[in-house]
Scaffold this active site. Structure first.
Site, mmCIF file in Angstrom:
data_model
loop_
_atom_site.group_PDB
_atom_site.id
_atom_site.type_symbol
_atom_site.label_atom_id
_atom_site.label_comp_id
_atom_site.label_asym_id
_atom_site.label_seq_id
_atom_site.Cartn_x
_atom_site.Cartn_y
_atom_site.Cartn_z
ATOM 1 C CE LYS A 1 -4.562 -1.018 0.355
ATOM 2 N NZ LYS A 1 -5.732 -0.263 -0.073
ATOM 3 C CG ASP B 1 -10.072 -2.094 6.008
ATOM 4 O OD1 ASP B 1 -10.850 -1.931 6.954
ATOM 5 O OD2 ASP B 1 -10.427 -2.043 4.824
#
Length: 399
Positions: free
Chosen positions: A77, A120
């Site tokens: 990410k 998340d």
């Protein structure tokens, strides 16, 4: 051979038209990769060929891109968050992204900025990492039920981390509200009306991993994959990577499959209907990184135009993938893959052991000539749960 039936719903994309997007192209990906290459410690993550598993499943090759080895952050990410923050700062201070350096920007910024995001786990960790590198602040909001280990990883990077009592999508809305009140910059990987620039940059940043994979396949003597399995939460990674791959290979030359957990299958439902469908509720899937109920419109457009099929599956499929990758067959390399990272491989394994194996293989166009690319997007970002699955047999394939 054992046989067991895991829930795998496959929907053909009736709205496929093969239209590519100039926003998510090889050129854009290579510009993002040029930026990432200047970060200390950059190196392409491995692309492993699982030849023994491929032979067992009756296909030519399975290629696994192992993103657990990305900058020591255990997930892909940061590619998006760091690139978006760099582009944001270049725009603010009138700098050229091709000349960007963390050291230069540190001396350029006169007042500390605060970057806010909802996550998340992995995206927030990437934003916190980038903020720390630049000497800036980060505030990260997480939905209810977030694993403490993922919270701690963000806190260790010096960011503030708050776990809400809301699901992911409601937490995004809350983050936007608080950021607006405080004058913070929001770095979010989903888009909505009036907020598209930063999500576009994030998706372009994700495509660095795809550019690496294409280069690695070429060096392995592989002209192109026949298939790619891409997991989706809001669809930012799937859209950014697929946009790049179809620009390189052509949409009609790539059998692309988007995979989601059944408890958060907004892309699957959107694919069936041909327009965005939101999913509400707690979305209590083990695939925490995919527990998103509202598609990113930017990613959705690419997936609607260029994805071949959509899959909605139960959590046990991801758990099976974690065990298969973590306990390799023959001489295959071991890949430590987390819940969201392993679901693509889990689909392949679940189909192999399914009573309707042949029909499912045919449905997905898999045969002895198939070369399948899967992205293991994370490692054991929740190590406790990883061991519960891999060691203790949580979420078994059979009952």
């Amino acid at each position: 051979m054992s046989a067991f039936s895991l829930k795998i719903d496959i929907a053909d994309n009736r709205y496929f038209n093969g239209e590519t997007s100039p926003l998510f192209s090889r050129r854009q990906a290579q510009q993002a990769r040029h930026f990432h290459q200047k970060i200390t410690g950059y190196q392409p993550t491995p692309l492993y060929a699982l030849k023994d598993l491929s032979a067992l499943l009756g296909i030519k090759n399975i290629l696994v891109k192992d993103e657990s080895q990305r900058f020591g952050l255990n997930a892909f990410k940061m590619l998006g968050g760091s690139y978006a923050i760099a582009r944001l700062l270049c725009e603010k201070y009138q700098l050229n992204i091709n000349d960007f350096s963390f050291d230069t920007i540190k001396t350029t910024i006169k007042e500390k900025m605060t970057f806010a995001t909802t996550t998340d786990g992995n995206h927030g960790r990437g934003v916190a990492w980038a903020a720390k590198q630049l000497g800036q602040n980060a505030v990260v909001y997480m939905p209810k039920g977030s694993a403490q280990e993922r919270v701690d990883a963000i806190l260790k990077l010096g960011a503030e981390c708050i776990v809400t009592d809301m699901n992911y999508d409601d937490t995004v809305r809350y983050t936007m509200k608080v950021a607006q009140e405080n004058g913070w910059e929001v770095v979010q990987d989903t888009a909505w009306e009036g907020y598209t620039k930063i999500p576009t940059w994030i998706m372009q940043g994700y495509a660095t991993l795809a550019d690496e994979a294409v280069e690695q396949m070429t060096s392995m003597g592989i002209s192109r994959p026949t298939h790619v399995f891409l997991q989706a939460g809001v669809g930012a990674m799937a859209g950014g990577v697929l946009g790049y791959l179809v620009d390189v290979y052509g949409a009609s030359n790539l059998h692309s499959v988007v995979v989601e957990p059944e408890l958060a299958d907004c892309i699957y439902r959107s694919g069936v209907k041909g327009q965005i469908v939101n999913v509400g509720g707690d979305m209590a899937t083990i695939m925490a990184g995919l527990a998103c109920g509202e598609p990113n419109p930017l990613g959705w457009e690419v997936l609607r135009n260029c994805a071949t099929q959509f899959i909605s599956c139960q959590d046990a499929v991801a758990a099976l993938g974690m065990r298969v990758l973590g306990n390799p067959l023959g001489h295959d390399p071991r890949v430590i893959s987390g819940e969201s990272g392993a679901v693509g491989t889990g689909i392949l394994a679940a189909i192999h052991y399914h009573p309707q194996r042949d029909a499912l293989m045919q449905k997905l166009g898999l045969d002895r000539d198939s070369v399948v690319l899967v992205i293991s997007t994370e490692g054991d970002t929740d190590a406790k749960h990883y061991r519960e699955v891999v060691w203790e047999g949580k979420h078994p394939a059979t009952r």
